[in-house]
Design a protein around this motif. Structure first.
Motif, PDB file in Angstrom:
ATOM      1  N   GLY A 164      62.277 -10.044  25.682  1.00 35.13           N
ATOM      2  CA  GLY A 164      63.668 -10.050  25.243  1.00 35.13           C
ATOM      3  C   GLY A 164      64.311  -8.679  25.174  1.00 35.13           C
ATOM      4  N   SER A 165      63.536  -7.639  25.493  1.00 33.86           N
ATOM      5  CA  SER A 165      64.078  -6.279  25.375  1.00 33.86           C
ATOM      6  C   SER A 165      64.927  -5.858  26.573  1.00 33.86           C
ATOM      7  CB  SER A 165      62.951  -5.265  25.162  1.00 33.86           C
ATOM      8  OG  SER A 165      62.095  -5.223  26.290  1.00 33.86           O
ATOM      9  N   GLY A 166      64.987  -6.666  27.606  1.00 28.16           N
ATOM     10  CA  GLY A 166      65.847  -6.348  28.745  1.00 28.16           C
ATOM     11  C   GLY A 166      65.122  -5.878  29.993  1.00 28.16           C
ATOM     12  N   LYS A 167      63.806  -6.061  30.041  1.00 30.20           N
ATOM     13  CA  LYS A 167      63.030  -5.610  31.212  1.00 30.20           C
ATOM     14  C   LYS A 167      63.493  -6.283  32.494  1.00 30.20           C
ATOM     15  CE  LYS A 167      59.117  -6.949  29.599  1.00 30.20           C
ATOM     16  NZ  LYS A 167      59.615  -7.520  28.337  1.00 30.20           N
ATOM     17  N   ALA A 203      65.151  -4.607  35.643  1.00 28.96           N
ATOM     18  CA  ALA A 203      64.404  -4.669  36.905  1.00 28.96           C
ATOM     19  C   ALA A 203      65.276  -5.234  38.028  1.00 28.96           C
ATOM     20  CB  ALA A 203      63.145  -5.509  36.738  1.00 28.96           C
ATOM     21  N   ARG A 204      66.018  -6.295  37.745  1.00 33.19           N
ATOM     22  CA  ARG A 204      66.892  -6.888  38.775  1.00 33.19           C
ATOM     23  C   ARG A 204      67.981  -5.909  39.212  1.00 33.19           C
ATOM     24  NH1 ARG A 204      66.030 -11.498  35.527  1.00 33.19           N
ATOM     25  NH2 ARG A 204      67.965 -11.118  34.409  1.00 33.19           N
ATOM     26  N   ASP A 256      57.408  -6.207  36.607  1.00 31.04           N
ATOM     27  CA  ASP A 256      58.135  -6.615  35.411  1.00 31.04           C
ATOM     28  C   ASP A 256      57.168  -7.370  34.502  1.00 31.04           C
ATOM     29  OD1 ASP A 256      59.865  -7.600  33.501  1.00 31.04           O
ATOM     30  OD2 ASP A 256      61.063  -8.795  34.896  1.00 31.04           O
ATOM     31  N   SER A 257      56.583  -6.635  33.557  1.00 29.57           N
ATOM     32  CA  SER A 257      55.668  -7.232  32.585  1.00 29.57           C
ATOM     33  C   SER A 257      55.738  -6.400  31.308  1.00 29.57           C
ATOM     34  CB  SER A 257      54.234  -7.250  33.123  1.00 29.57           C
ATOM     35  OG  SER A 257      53.593  -6.012  32.912  1.00 29.57           O
ATOM     36  N   PRO A 258      55.244  -6.933  30.199  1.00 35.13           N
ATOM     37  CA  PRO A 258      55.297  -6.141  28.967  1.00 35.13           C
ATOM     38  C   PRO A 258      54.497  -4.841  29.039  1.00 35.13           C
ATOM     39  CG  PRO A 258      54.940  -8.443  28.453  1.00 35.13           C
ATOM     40  CD  PRO A 258      54.817  -8.305  29.939  1.00 35.13           C
ATOM     41  N   CYS A 259      53.472  -4.768  29.873  1.00 35.51           N
ATOM     42  CA  CYS A 259      52.645  -3.567  30.058  1.00 35.51           C
ATOM     43  C   CYS A 259      52.129  -3.048  28.716  1.00 35.51           C
ATOM     44  CB  CYS A 259      53.398  -2.485  30.806  1.00 35.51           C
ATOM     45  SG  CYS A 259      52.304  -1.206  31.464  1.00 35.51           S
TER      46      CYS A 259
END
Length: 177
Positions: A11-14, A18-19, A80-83
């Protein structure tokens, strides 16, 4: 060319960032939620029960193969992952070295639990994505502080409480360094 690992809480906008980056740089996005959801849905069709955490690990193996392939084809790639694990950074830097591309790391930060929950509540959710977070506001900062980790690589943090147009140019400058 670059390999970019996105980081941040759900939900943080990753994905939004990314898009936007992919649109402007013609990069390939590998989305962890899409891969993991597809894996789980496929296994459900086969009537196989799988622990979602285990599926996440398998999804990362698939994603790394895709990252490796797209980098070998001369494409910039965004994971695009939480990492949330150092091993992901190690794998990402190793693939960047292998393909002689710049390694980049962007952490999306949203320190407003109300806005985070609003985003999680209003997005179209895949089966692997979480819904709103049920945590008292005073505990939220503890969660944020626990998630901080030391990286052995340069990174940039982005305050994603603003619309993406407010910070996209700074991120693009970072990617071009």
């Amino acid at each position: 060319m670059f390999f970019l690992q996105m980081s941040g809480f759900p939900g943080s906008g990753k994905s939004t960032l990314a898009r936007e980056i992919a649109k402007r740089t013609k990069s390939v996005i590998i989305d962890h939620d899409i891969v993991k959801t597809g894996l789980l849905e496929g296994l459900e069709l086969e009537c196989q029960e799988v622990d979602p955490r285990r599926a996440g690990g398998v999804a990362y193996h698939i994603e790394w193969a895709l990252v490796d392939f797209h980098l070998s084809q001369g494409h910039s790639v965004i994971l695009d992952s939480p990492c949330l694990y150092e091993v992901l950074v190690e794998k990402g830097t190793a693939l960047s070295d292998k393909h002689h591309v710049k390694y980049k790391y962007v952490e999306c930060v949203l320190n407003d639990i109300h806005e985070l929950n609003n985003r999680l509540k209003n997005r179209e959710r895949m089966m692997t994505q979480i819904g709103p977070v049920d945590i008292p506001e005073e505990k939220w900062q503890e969660v944020i502080n626990r998630a901080k980790r030391k990286l052995h690589v340069a990174c940039t943090k982005v305050d994603t409480s603003q619309p993406v147009d407010h910070y996209i140019n700074d991120v693009l400058l970072y990617l071009n360094k």
